[in-house]
Design an enzyme around this catalytic site. Structure first.
Site, PDB file in Angstrom:
ATOM      1  N   TYR A  58     -29.896 -11.498  20.574  1.00 11.00           N
ATOM      2  CA  TYR A  58     -31.204 -11.170  19.991  1.00 11.00           C
ATOM      3  C   TYR A  58     -32.019 -10.242  20.885  1.00 11.00           C
ATOM      4  O   TYR A  58     -32.768  -9.404  20.389  1.00 11.00           O
ATOM      5  CB  TYR A  58     -31.996 -12.449  19.676  1.00 11.00           C
TER       6      TYR A  58
ATOM      7  N   ASP B  97      -2.874 -33.319  19.055  1.00  9.90           N
ATOM      8  CA  ASP B  97      -1.973 -33.300  17.905  1.00  9.90           C
ATOM      9  C   ASP B  97      -0.618 -32.751  18.345  1.00  9.90           C
ATOM     10  O   ASP B  97      -0.536 -31.884  19.218  1.00  9.90           O
ATOM     11  CB  ASP B  97      -2.509 -32.375  16.796  1.00  9.90           C
TER      12      ASP B  97
ATOM     13  N   GLU C 137      -8.120 -34.665  21.829  1.00  4.81           N
ATOM     14  CA  GLU C 137      -8.384 -33.439  21.071  1.00  4.81           C
ATOM     15  C   GLU C 137      -9.454 -33.638  20.011  1.00  4.81           C
ATOM     16  O   GLU C 137     -10.396 -32.861  19.929  1.00  4.81           O
ATOM     17  CB  GLU C 137      -7.099 -32.925  20.395  1.00  4.81           C
TER      18      GLU C 137
END
Lengths: 532, 361
Positions: free
Chosen positions: B93, B241, B189
């Site tokens: 910004y 996973d 995870e």
């Protein structure tokens, strides 16, 4: 056409030329009401221009179109020409194939004595009304007033009314005819025809009054009349064998040498001798008794001997400068160029090609008046507009079958910096103008709307357009370079101050260094532009 | 104030300044930030950057990025001098004030920021830029010693006292200190698995610290785990996973860092981490329900085998990756729920933790 008519007559019964054309009026450009209106105006204006130029008068022509009722219109065309003598008026306007130009090789708009009388006939056929002709000759007190019809059986004028009148005009012709027509704005309109006539005839002042509208005045751009053209004899290189035989048979010359010298242009005593020697025929032999082989030998020799190109005396091009002036009246080009080719010959007829390319937007008033100079592809407005002019007469119809269009399409415009889809006109805000000036313009039909595809003519058109194209390409290249330069310049000017500002924030150097740094950086980047 | 960095910034700007004054094209050098410009050394344990550089010379085509880079450096200098910080979003910004040189999208300013970070070989926090995302969640037997930002008073944060919630890793972890009696750190995870373990106070049962990464670990998360593990000499076990993304993106980034920020991997890596599961063998041994590998998974696995210096350095990993490709399936952590919701707590984790030697490096 007369050949066809004659043959038809022999096969069946005697029919007059008028009758023939009555049934085949599309050949003359009267096939639909819209076109009939334009053709009628065109024939009258063409005649006026020819007459003025022949009499060495700067033409001023008044054209008016009135809507009488529904589809009936009245056309008025009045000129300041020399006028026509009393006895000739009925024949000129009331007899087809009557004219002074058919038998001469001289550059003029009219060629066959067909146009205006065909218009008179169309008027008569569609409204039953006679055509009104007023004529006044300089230094005469009285003018003439005729109401004319054509006897289509006999191809003879019928005088409905004649009187001598007082006409305050010094000289000129006024024709008034009623006809069933259709007025439509936009492309292929009377407006467009007038517009283009003004471009092709910068010495013409034309006042155009369309129905209730304010008259539009197209001022003349030059006070110089087109160069007076001379009649010429056929040039040896262009005469076909059949015609040559005819000329030989018809000639009244008493020797072969005299025949060659008197019937052709550019054959001097020396050239004639050369031809005869080359043909191997004894000079004193009576040429009237020549066998076909002997005639062929002479003909062949004539083609082989080096003969000067026909004199350009018989052609008056518009001229490079005036062409540009005329175009500038219609469009506001960023770039404009024109070229007048040296005269060339097709079938023994001298002709001269002129071309102009104008690149840029059209003037507002043209847009508003809906004059579309383009014939094909209405959808794509950015296609190049093709202006075709023959002996200073704009060609409105049959663009796609014209040799000019064919030639434009045969050029790869991409190599000249324009966009072009295969088989299409190039796309560009540009106008291509091609003028063919000739003692005998070869049209594809009697309606005189498209130039026939003679290789010699196509070659000249191509050379002219290519030369203009090369100049255009140079302009476009320069323009592109400038645009790129400006774009880059604008681009770097946007970011250089940011670079300098950031450096100043980090290093906190004094303000006086800012401009030095900015200048140096600009120079560094501009240099980098060239190197990359 | 980081004077060394400040001087480096000024030196760099000075060089550009002088080149311009002498009508020469200035240029900026950056290390190439990608996997093909890193080296993996097992002993060091993280991706080290090599010396491939890209040079951005100031030309018409680069003037915009050049201007943006200098403005970003200038912003960094201002942040360092005023001891302030700006988030990546805020920096984006701030650029809106740079006229035509402003960024249109935040990824553009993030890239420039990453370039500068690499250019000065520091982490962006040192330049005054901080990331937006939070670092990860912590629960278990750990007391984090922090300071109250307004009073400077020492705070002792007990990570057992967040109930069903968790302690959130702050963006800057450099000043934190730790007290713990836990035996290991379990890094997880997915937030879902973390929630389950927290809900059933698994940390209490196993005497450990639970940390949720929520996908690829942020720098703060990596640094937190590293500092904690180093300070208290705790082993780090990672539970992701069973798929190529979990292995070569999440686990590998945690352990050895990323190609993109290779210049700072030294600090943002956890070389002592080991992968607990889900291993390809687990899929077979626990008869886990699976999904077929997608094309992108297979491509990722093959890419890792071919290009990832970490995978290439470890035989075990090559075997595991090839095994997974051969099996053609993947299994999520939650797949263990097939055997009952708390099977993971009651059976899977205890069984796995009995054999840390079977974890992957």
């Amino acid at each position: 056409m007369s050949d066809i008519a004659t043959q038809l007559g022999k096969k069946q019964r005697e029919i007059s030329i008028s009758e023939f054309f009555e049934k085949n009026r599309h050949l003359l450009g009267f096939d639909n009401p819209k076109r009939a209106l334009i053709t009628s105006v065109k024939e009258a204006v063409d005649n006026s221009l020819d007459a003025c130029e022949e009499a060495n008068i700067l033409p001023e022509i008044y054209v008016e179109i009135k809507n009488i009722n529904n589809d009936e219109y009245q056309i008025i065309v009045e000129d300041n020409g020399p006028g026509i003598i009393k006895s000739e008026i009925p024949k000129i306007f009331g007899k087809l194939l009557y004219g002074s130009k058919f038998h001469t090789l001289k550059m003029s708009r009219g060629q066959q004595g067909l146009g205006i009388s065909a218009a008179v006939m169309y008027s008569q056929l569609t409204t039953g009304k006679p055509t009104i002709i007023k004529s006044k000759i300089k230094n005469k007190n009285e003018g003439y007033y005729y109401e004319l019809r054509i006897n289509t059986q006999k191809n003879q004028p019928e005088i409905v009314k004649f009187e001598e009148i007082q006409w305050e005009k010094e000289q000129g012709i006024r024709i008034e005819m009623n006809l069933i027509g259709k007025y439509q704005k936009g492309r292929q309109s009377v407006d467009e025809y007038i517009e283009l006539t003004s471009i092709a005839n910068p010495h013409l002042k034309i006042i155009y009054k369309l129905m209730d509208e304010e008259p539009r005045i197209f001022e003349r751009l030059t006070n110089e009349l087109p160069k007076q053209t001379k009649e010429i004899k056929p040039h040896p290189y262009g005469v076909e064998f059949g015609k040559f035989i005819n000329m030989l048979k018809m000639s009244k010359a008493n020797s072969l040498k005299k025949f060659l010298k008197s019937e052709f242009s550019r054959i001097s005593d020396k050239v004639a001798t050369e031809i005869i020697i080359k043909s191997g025929i004894k000079e004193n032999k009576n040429y009237k008794n020549f066998s076909l082989e002997e005639i062929e030998k002479v003909y062949k020799a004539m083609q082989e001997v080096k003969i000067l190109a026909p004199s350009a005396e018989c052609i008056a091009p518009i001229g490079e400068e005036i062409l540009i002036k005329g175009l500038k009246n219609v469009i506001e080009p960023e770039f404009i160029t024109s070229i007048t080719r040296p005269p060339a010959v097709y079938r023994g007829n001298p002709f001269q090609i002129e071309a102009a390319i104008a690149y840029g937007k059209e003037k507002e008033n043209i847009e508003n008046n809906g004059v579309e100079l383009n014939d094909d592809n209405e959808d794509d407005k950015t296609l190049v507009k093709v202006l075709r002019v023959a002996n200073r007469v704009p060609l409105i119809y049959q663009q796609s079958s014209c040799a000019i269009t064919k030639t434009i399409l045969s050029i790869n415009w991409k190599s000249y910096g324009l966009q072009q889809n295969p088989g299409a006109l190039p796309t560009a805000p540009a106008v291509f103008l091609v003028h063919i000036a000739s003692v005998w313009v070869p049209y594809t039909s009697e309606a005189k709307e498209a130039i026939a595809h003679y290789p010699e003519i196509i070659k000249e058109i191509k050379l002219a357009l290519q030369e203009c194209g090369r100049r255009l390409a140079m302009f476009l290249k320069r323009k592109k370079r400038e645009e790129e330069y400006n774009k880059k310049r604008m681009y770097i000017e946007k970011y250089i101050p940011v670079v300098v500002e950031a450096l100043k924030e980090i290093l906190e150097f004094p303000d006086k260094k800012v401009s030095e740094l900015t200048n140096n950086l600009t120079k560094v980047l501009e240099r980098s532009k060239i190197n990359e | 104030m980081n004077n060394k960095l400040l001087n480096a910034i000024k030196e760099n700007a000075k060089e550009i300044y002088e080149k311009i004054l002498n009508f020469k094209k200035p240029s900026i050098k950056f290390p190439v930030r990608s996997l093909n410009n890193v080296r993996y050394d097992k002993k060091k344990g993280y991706f080290e950057i090599l010396d491939k550089k890209k040079i951005r010379t100031l030309t018409v085509n680069t003037v915009k990025t050049f201007a943006q880079t200098l403005k970003m450096i200038s912003l960094s200098k201002e942040l360092i001098v005023s001891n302030d910080i700006a988030t990546k979003r805020e920096a984006y910004y701030v650029s809106k004030n740079w006229g035509d040189a402003r960024f249109n999208e935040q990824p553009e300013s993030d890239t420039v920021m990453d370039d500068i970070e690499a250019m000065f070989e520091v982490n962006r926090e040192q330049l005054g830029f901080i990331p937006e995302e939070k670092g990860g969640d912590v629960a278990g037997r750990l007391i984090v010693i922090d300071k109250d930002p307004s009073t400077g008073k020492t705070l002792r944060i007990d990570c057992t006292k967040f109930g069903s919630g968790a302690y959130s890793i702050p963006i800057s972890v450099e000043e934190l200190e730790f007290e713990t009696k836990a035996k290991f750190i379990l890094v997880i995870e997915t937030a879902g698995m973390f929630q389950r373990l927290v809900k059933h106070s698994y940390w209490d049962k196993a005497n450990c610290i639970l940390i949720s990464m929520g996908g690829v670990p942020t720098r703060a998360c990596r640094r937190f785990i590293r500092r904690l593990s180093d300070a208290k000499n705790l082993p780090v076990y990672v539970f992701v996973d069973g798929d190529p993304y979990g292995f070569s993106n999440i686990y590998r980034t945690l352990k050895v860092g990323s190609g993109n920020a290779a210049h700072i991997n030294k600090y943002f890596c956890v070389p002592q981490a080991k992968l607990l599961g889900i291993l390809p063998d687990d899929i077979i041994n626990y008869k886990l329900p699976t999904h077929p590998l997608k094309d992108v998974d297979i491509k990722r696995a093959k890419d890792a085998l071919k290009n990832d210096p970490f995978i290439k350095a470890h035989k075990e990993w090559q075997i595991a990756m090839e095994q997974l490709i051969k099996m053609g399936v993947r299994a999520e952590q939650q797949a263990l729920a097939k055997h009952g919701l708390n099977y993971v707590i009651d059976n899977y984790l205890p069984e796995k933790l009995r054999h840390p030697e079977k974890f992957l490096p």
